[in-house]
Design a protein around this motif. Structure first.
Motif, PDB file in Angstrom:
ATOM      1  N   TYR B 275       0.811  -1.221   0.000  1.00 39.45           N
ATOM      2  CA  TYR B 275       0.000   0.000   0.000  1.00 39.45           C
ATOM      3  C   TYR B 275       0.846   1.274   0.000  1.00 39.45           C
ATOM      4  O   TYR B 275       0.626   2.199   0.770  1.00 39.45           O
ATOM      5  CB  TYR B 275      -0.983   0.002   1.172  1.00 39.45           C
ATOM      6  CG  TYR B 275      -1.975  -1.120   1.051  1.00 39.45           C
ATOM      7  CD1 TYR B 275      -2.883  -1.140  -0.006  1.00 39.45           C
ATOM      8  CD2 TYR B 275      -1.982  -2.175   1.946  1.00 39.45           C
ATOM      9  CE1 TYR B 275      -3.783  -2.194  -0.155  1.00 39.45           C
ATOM     10  CE2 TYR B 275      -2.876  -3.230   1.807  1.00 39.45           C
ATOM     11  CZ  TYR B 275      -3.773  -3.232   0.746  1.00 39.45           C
ATOM     12  OH  TYR B 275      -4.648  -4.267   0.602  1.00 39.45           O
ATOM     13  N   GLY B 276       1.842   1.251  -0.871  1.00 38.99           N
ATOM     14  CA  GLY B 276       2.588   2.479  -1.095  1.00 38.99           C
ATOM     15  C   GLY B 276       3.744   2.733  -0.156  1.00 38.99           C
ATOM     16  O   GLY B 276       4.438   3.741  -0.288  1.00 38.99           O
ATOM     17  N   ILE B 277       3.941   1.839   0.806  1.00 42.35           N
ATOM     18  CA  ILE B 277       5.031   2.029   1.782  1.00 42.35           C
ATOM     19  C   ILE B 277       5.781   0.713   1.942  1.00 42.35           C
ATOM     20  O   ILE B 277       5.200  -0.278   2.357  1.00 42.35           O
ATOM     21  CB  ILE B 277       4.466   2.488   3.153  1.00 42.35           C
ATOM     22  CG1 ILE B 277       3.722   3.819   3.013  1.00 42.35           C
ATOM     23  CG2 ILE B 277       5.590   2.622   4.182  1.00 42.35           C
ATOM     24  CD1 ILE B 277       3.001   4.270   4.275  1.00 42.35           C
ATOM     25  N   GLN B 278       7.068   0.686   1.581  1.00 49.60           N
ATOM     26  CA  GLN B 278       7.865  -0.539   1.748  1.00 49.60           C
ATOM     27  C   GLN B 278       9.075  -0.236   2.619  1.00 49.60           C
ATOM     28  O   GLN B 278       9.826   0.691   2.361  1.00 49.60           O
ATOM     29  CB  GLN B 278       8.311  -1.067   0.388  1.00 49.60           C
ATOM     30  CG  GLN B 278       7.119  -1.438  -0.456  1.00 49.60           C
ATOM     31  CD  GLN B 278       7.375  -2.484  -1.524  1.00 49.60           C
ATOM     32  OE1 GLN B 278       6.523  -2.695  -2.364  1.00 49.60           O
ATOM     33  NE2 GLN B 278       8.521  -3.148  -1.508  1.00 49.60           N
ATOM     34  N   GLY B 279       9.260  -1.053   3.639  1.00 52.31           N
ATOM     35  CA  GLY B 279      10.359  -0.808   4.564  1.00 52.31           C
ATOM     36  C   GLY B 279      10.245   0.566   5.206  1.00 52.31           C
ATOM     37  O   GLY B 279      11.236   1.165   5.585  1.00 52.31           O
ATOM     38  N   GLY B 280       9.033   1.076   5.262  1.00 50.21           N
ATOM     39  CA  GLY B 280       8.809   2.372   5.908  1.00 50.21           C
ATOM     40  C   GLY B 280       8.928   3.555   4.971  1.00 50.21           C
ATOM     41  O   GLY B 280       8.661   4.689   5.343  1.00 50.21           O
ATOM     42  N   ILE B 281       9.296   3.285   3.714  1.00 57.64           N
ATOM     43  CA  ILE B 281       9.600   4.350   2.748  1.00 57.64           C
ATOM     44  C   ILE B 281       8.569   4.319   1.626  1.00 57.64           C
ATOM     45  O   ILE B 281       8.203   3.245   1.139  1.00 57.64           O
ATOM     46  CB  ILE B 281      11.037   4.140   2.192  1.00 57.64           C
ATOM     47  CG1 ILE B 281      12.049   4.193   3.353  1.00 57.64           C
ATOM     48  CG2 ILE B 281      11.374   5.184   1.139  1.00 57.64           C
ATOM     49  CD1 ILE B 281      13.440   3.744   2.966  1.00 57.64           C
ATOM     50  N   THR B 282       8.120   5.493   1.194  1.00 54.89           N
ATOM     51  CA  THR B 282       7.110   5.519   0.135  1.00 54.89           C
ATOM     52  C   THR B 282       7.698   4.978  -1.171  1.00 54.89           C
ATOM     53  O   THR B 282       8.852   5.231  -1.503  1.00 54.89           O
ATOM     54  CB  THR B 282       6.573   6.943  -0.109  1.00 54.89           C
ATOM     55  OG1 THR B 282       7.670   7.782  -0.471  1.00 54.89           O
ATOM     56  CG2 THR B 282       5.906   7.509   1.116  1.00 54.89           C
ATOM     57  N   ARG B 286       0.044   4.261  -4.700  1.00 56.30           N
ATOM     58  CA  ARG B 286      -0.982   4.838  -3.822  1.00 56.30           C
ATOM     59  C   ARG B 286      -0.849   4.302  -2.397  1.00 56.30           C
ATOM     60  O   ARG B 286      -0.722   3.103  -2.187  1.00 56.30           O
ATOM     61  CB  ARG B 286      -2.375   4.482  -4.358  1.00 56.30           C
ATOM     62  CG  ARG B 286      -3.498   4.840  -3.386  1.00 56.30           C
ATOM     63  CD  ARG B 286      -4.871   4.446  -3.899  1.00 56.30           C
ATOM     64  NE  ARG B 286      -5.320   5.392  -4.926  1.00 56.30           N
ATOM     65  CZ  ARG B 286      -6.537   5.341  -5.484  1.00 56.30           C
ATOM     66  NH1 ARG B 286      -7.403   4.388  -5.141  1.00 56.30           N
ATOM     67  NH2 ARG B 286      -6.878   6.216  -6.392  1.00 56.30           N
ATOM     68  N   ILE B 287      -0.887   5.229  -1.447  1.00 54.73           N
ATOM     69  CA  ILE B 287      -0.943   4.847  -0.039  1.00 54.73           C
ATOM     70  C   ILE B 287      -2.415   4.671   0.338  1.00 54.73           C
ATOM     71  O   ILE B 287      -3.247   5.527   0.025  1.00 54.73           O
ATOM     72  CB  ILE B 287      -0.294   5.923   0.858  1.00 54.73           C
ATOM     73  CG1 ILE B 287       1.203   6.048   0.547  1.00 54.73           C
ATOM     74  CG2 ILE B 287      -0.514   5.620   2.342  1.00 54.73           C
ATOM     75  CD1 ILE B 287       1.903   7.205   1.252  1.00 54.73           C
ATOM     76  N   ILE B 288      -2.713   3.548   0.976  1.00 58.94           N
ATOM     77  CA  ILE B 288      -4.080   3.313   1.454  1.00 58.94           C
ATOM     78  C   ILE B 288      -4.051   2.974   2.940  1.00 58.94           C
ATOM     79  O   ILE B 288      -3.334   2.063   3.350  1.00 58.94           O
ATOM     80  CB  ILE B 288      -4.766   2.163   0.685  1.00 58.94           C
ATOM     81  CG1 ILE B 288      -4.798   2.474  -0.819  1.00 58.94           C
ATOM     82  CG2 ILE B 288      -6.187   1.913   1.226  1.00 58.94           C
ATOM     83  CD1 ILE B 288      -5.483   1.398  -1.663  1.00 58.94           C
ATOM     84  N   MET B 289      -4.795   3.732   3.724  1.00 57.47           N
ATOM     85  CA  MET B 289      -4.915   3.417   5.143  1.00 57.47           C
ATOM     86  C   MET B 289      -6.389   3.381   5.539  1.00 57.47           C
ATOM     87  O   MET B 289      -7.216   4.063   4.937  1.00 57.47           O
ATOM     88  CB  MET B 289      -4.197   4.463   6.002  1.00 57.47           C
ATOM     89  CG  MET B 289      -2.695   4.404   5.843  1.00 57.47           C
ATOM     90  SD  MET B 289      -1.804   5.369   7.118  1.00 57.47           S
ATOM     91  CE  MET B 289      -1.662   4.126   8.430  1.00 57.47           C
ATOM     92  N   ARG B 290      -6.677   2.579   6.559  1.00 56.47           N
ATOM     93  CA  ARG B 290      -8.016   2.604   7.142  1.00 56.47           C
ATOM     94  C   ARG B 290      -7.925   3.125   8.573  1.00 56.47           C
ATOM     95  O   ARG B 290      -6.955   2.864   9.269  1.00 56.47           O
ATOM     96  CB  ARG B 290      -8.635   1.203   7.149  1.00 56.47           C
ATOM     97  CG  ARG B 290      -8.912   0.727   5.733  1.00 56.47           C
ATOM     98  CD  ARG B 290     -10.031  -0.249   5.702  1.00 56.47           C
ATOM     99  NE  ARG B 290     -10.199  -0.739   4.337  1.00 56.47           N
ATOM    100  CZ  ARG B 290     -10.929  -1.780   4.011  1.00 56.47           C
ATOM    101  NH1 ARG B 290     -11.573  -2.453   4.968  1.00 56.47           N
ATOM    102  NH2 ARG B 290     -11.049  -2.166   2.751  1.00 56.47           N
ATOM    103  N   VAL B 291      -8.966   3.823   8.966  1.00 55.37           N
ATOM    104  CA  VAL B 291      -8.969   4.486  10.261  1.00 55.37           C
ATOM    105  C   VAL B 291     -10.289   4.205  10.963  1.00 55.37           C
ATOM    106  O   VAL B 291     -11.355   4.477  10.407  1.00 55.37           O
ATOM    107  CB  VAL B 291      -8.810   6.019  10.074  1.00 55.37           C
ATOM    108  CG1 VAL B 291      -8.723   6.720  11.427  1.00 55.37           C
ATOM    109  CG2 VAL B 291      -7.606   6.358   9.196  1.00 55.37           C
TER     110      VAL B 291
END
Lengths: 340, 340, 340, 340
Positions: B275-282, B286-291
């Motif tokens: 979801y757009g972030i690997q090893g903490g790095i963009t 696309r970044i996808i987060m749920r809240v």
């Protein structure tokens, strides 16, 4: 500023690449007079190393630390505590610099820093968590003994705990190789992991974290709420991809009248489903968090050869506990400044 | 250190109590030369205020800001940008200092600071989010125009979106009073909210956050990973009780071979479910987060009288977007220091 | 990170340009329960403003503050204290954007930020010190009453105090327009300043700072020594170009056997010429520092017209005291974390 | 927060007690791609160690470092650089825990931390400066080659340089055992030091620091002015008790018309006696600072036996240069964030 330090009052600075000479940590801000020895830290390190059972990788990481500073005659000096763990058994020949492993940091790292230590993930390796465990072990020496931080596997793959355990010690959890503290579940998961290992596959799970005995009043009102510090710290662990207070993703869908039930025998205003944190500040009730752990990204041959665990959940548990300890000790020091 | 500042390079310092003379923010670290006006900020503030529809509370918070410093002739000076929003329509008489409302910060705050502004939650009020929205509006002026940060209601109570929308603008989302961008779902939720309001009850939900156009290479390797910064920032919002990358609490239970699928037409090593972030790095994907958003804790009479929304989800959405903007701008400034 | 914040535990964030709508400060980290009102701060601001005598400029800066947050019913809440001072009497037409005044920040600022508020120095104006005085006034409410911070003019141009005064209050110092607390010296300096004003010239001097009643144990061992924090804070004032413990530039040339004399009636190990700071840590003895103040850089017509003081020394004195108060309060809060 | 870290973008964390197993440093924030090896650091360490001449103590501190992390194949990785120097030749039996040596940190330290490593000053020993020199060596790899940082003894006791040297390299300075770069003065000082050593006495002096080739625009407007950062860093060295821009304590007494002379062939607005820093920001002109070094506090038998230098000035010089390098590299990284 590069993001290798964590904490505001008790500050952990982590260093080290997977296949470099050493990994370690400097902890600054520990008050003077705290009883601490290398044995305390080694005991914590022992809980994170693999090699304890048939379901973990064949790699040996029999890590021992050396305290370089900050401790004299068994007690802390109020000066920075530098701790190193020397590397051994590094097989750097295993890693091909031209392969960007899927689900790893390799590609993003190369894009960012251009120059990269590709061996075993370098800085982005799970070996970095040694610094967190060192920090957690020191933090636990600072916290009052009443504070009990226990994490356990709630679910791995499709096998879940039947019931949430009421009282658990770390010893209770460690008695199970999967750290899923129920005999039937532990056995079912073990069987599943052996099957996955054979197939060169992997699986993730959900960890639950219980923190008891926390003093009330820890956490700051706006940006350093206890819940956001815990989320920051736990989400900074490589394998973690979700955190929630209790089972927030399900319980948020309840009506408020049901969600906000008072806690029996607690001060008025205390809500059961605030899980120990109200308005960002600890209430003195048990803190409960859930943590989603993604499946290990190494699959295929390396996984089949047993060089990586099919499931990282048991190994992540002490790292989660360490981050929680660091955060609580940090917030507890901060709370010394609350009032005139 | 008291936890009222957020960010490392772009630093937001928030101040203000709910019923005090003003709330506001100082943003330090904004580069010189950025086009900025009070109108930019007021437009952002307009998106967080209630009063737009039948499902929101009757309170009027027609907030306008004044920029006190840091901007000259429509562009930033590289100096701190102080922005204040004066309070109005404060009904402090409504609040009884001797009542600790359930699910609120009242009790924890009193325990911690002893001296407390009990009026409407004081510092612990949702009015504090004005500072975040101010910061987000400034951060968005720093980010490249390619970056699109859009959050929307994925589920409220038992009503969920049928499908995850592919492309959405904020205007698309704002077209629906519930900010659930599907006609049928929006209607069903509206009906449910009216029913809850009548009953003096409330409900929470799940927000989804999409971030497109983020440059690759943002985020630091260990403690300031993009995912942990986003979790910290979003979990510091009062109403939030859970965050995940994608649907981590479900997907973590998949086998690794299924979880770690490559992205078509992306650089090798890029995984779909990162979801757009690997090893903490963009990664540039696309970044996808749920809240998870918990139900509003004010139930009963005050809720029935419409003085609080039965559901805070629509109002939290611009605050989540603001925190994401602040974090991405911060990490983007940090990335200027990556290489020699 | 842009350098507009000062302090680690008690953090002052300063904002505002000389001819913008306001200057002000946010103070975060003040414990809850401290008695504080706008009157406390206004009293401190009154001591820095010009217009008290024939030797100061004609500009009126009758500054009054408004406290926007952090104080309720006369006591601090433990939340950020935002304080603003509105601008008035700004004659921005006086300043030509194409002239880089010698000895001013104009040129360096333009080089650095490209976009610049040239009016009256913008952010680089002496008006910025209002934020410091606000911070100092708050810090003094936190410090124990025993702490007495008094600075005075030791020398202006070629006129110096005959003897170092033993005991001085701020009232003693303020009784003299030059803040050189000796009748003959004050008269001689006044005469000299009138002469310089007529000539459109200026002069600098040396301030001495006495701090009594400081608890022992403040300051950190290595980089946050009491002496380095004081030097940082005081040298960050625009007009200051040198600081020393006692008269270090002369006394350092003494033999060690003479320099390191013990203090009578003090604990063993206490040295007279350590001036209250040993190994970076306060000893409980009087702290003595000297501060070099350079001549005002505005000379010629503007100086002759009396729009700038011929000597800034009297006005810098309360700013030096404010920085000392901020630093001591910060180190005192830090010392709460020394021991377990 | 305990004051063992220095810098905001390039952060040095120092650790180690004098007689503990090691001293060292972690440098975080160094960009990736900088050429660096243990030899670079060892060369810098060689310049601070005693034993080079008859005027220095008999102690051998033949210090060699080991780089534990952050460097791979001769270039930095953008990860924290941990460097340790093992202790040797520690004679801890020499120190009596019940004696509080005059002019040392012993007493203040005991008061503050209660538990104390009394051996050779513990953390408060000059051995701590190894970490600074490590940091400075790394900082110099980051700075452009044009930057030349050279400090030298301007005066020791009553013997002073006749004239301020125009151009000096470190090699020029190091050619003299006293680091006073004039044949006659060097000889006179040497004679004086031998005399003092015989008497078990000591002496201090004044160091001058020249920094050439600094880019313009470094330093922040208010609290992180180039001059205040340099003062903070240099005053944090144990032996230092005063700092000034140029000869501020004398020149401040000049009339402004004489003080504020323009620099020939420099941009308009540049003043000679601003010594390279205007409004807190570097102008591109040479930076000149003076530093007062107090006499060594160890006098009597230990001094006579040659176990301490009679004058610390030559040894402090590379430490001052190291702090300057750290600060300039830090401000230079900060300047990357100035403009959009």
């Amino acid at each position: 500023m590069r993001g290798n330090s964590f904490g505001n009052f008790l500050v952990l600075t982590s260093f080290g690449e997977s296949h470099g000479p050493a990994v370690g940590a400097v902890i600054d801000g520990c008050p003077a007079g705290v009883a601490l020895s290398a044995e305390h830290i080694d005991a914590a390190l022992a809980r994170r190393r693999p090699g304890q059972s048939i379901i973990t990788s064949g790699r040996r990481e029999d890590d021992h630390c050396e305290i370089l500073s900050g401790v004299y005659e068994g007690r802390t000096l109020g000066t920075p505590i530098a701790v190193v763990v020397r590397s051994r058994d590094a097989r750097s020949g295993d890693y091909d610099p031209n392969v960007f492993r899927i689900g790893h940091a390799d590609r993003a790292w190369e894009d960012k820093f251009v120059h990269r230590d590709h061996r075993g993930g370098g800085r982005a390796s799970g070996r970095e968590t040694i610094a967190r465990v060192i920090g957690g072990a020191i933090a636990e020496r600072i916290l009052p003994e009443s504070v009990k931080i226990v994490a356990f596997a709630r679910q791995i793959g499709h096998v879940a705990l039947k019931a949430t355990p009421k009282e658990l010690t770390r010893a209770d959890v460690d008695a199970f190789p999967t750290r899923c503290p129920e005999r039937m579940a532990d056995a079912a998961i073990t069987e599943e992991l052996l099957r996955l290992k054979e197939q060169g596959d992997s699986i993730g799970g959900i960890v639950e974290l219980h923190i008891d005995g926390v003093p009330s009043g820890l956490g700051e009102p706006v940006f350093r709420k206890a819940k956001s510090r815990l989320s920051d710290g736990i989400m900074s662990i490589g394998a973690v991809s979700g955190v929630s207070l209790g089972d927030a993703f399900t319980e948020s869908l309840l009506p408020g009248s049901e969600f906000h039930r008072p806690v029996a025998n607690a001060p008025s205003g205390t809500a059961e489903r605030s899980y120990g944190i109200q308005g960002g500040i600890t209430s003195g009730q048990r803190i409960i968090m859930r943590v989603a752990i993604k499946p290990v990204s190494t699959t295929g041959t390396m996984a089949r050869e047993g060089r990586h665990d099919p499931c990282i959940v048991p190994r992540v548990i002490p790292v989660i506990e360490s981050m929680a300890a660091l955060i609580l000790a940090d917030l507890q020091l901060a709370a010394r400044l609350d009032n005139i």
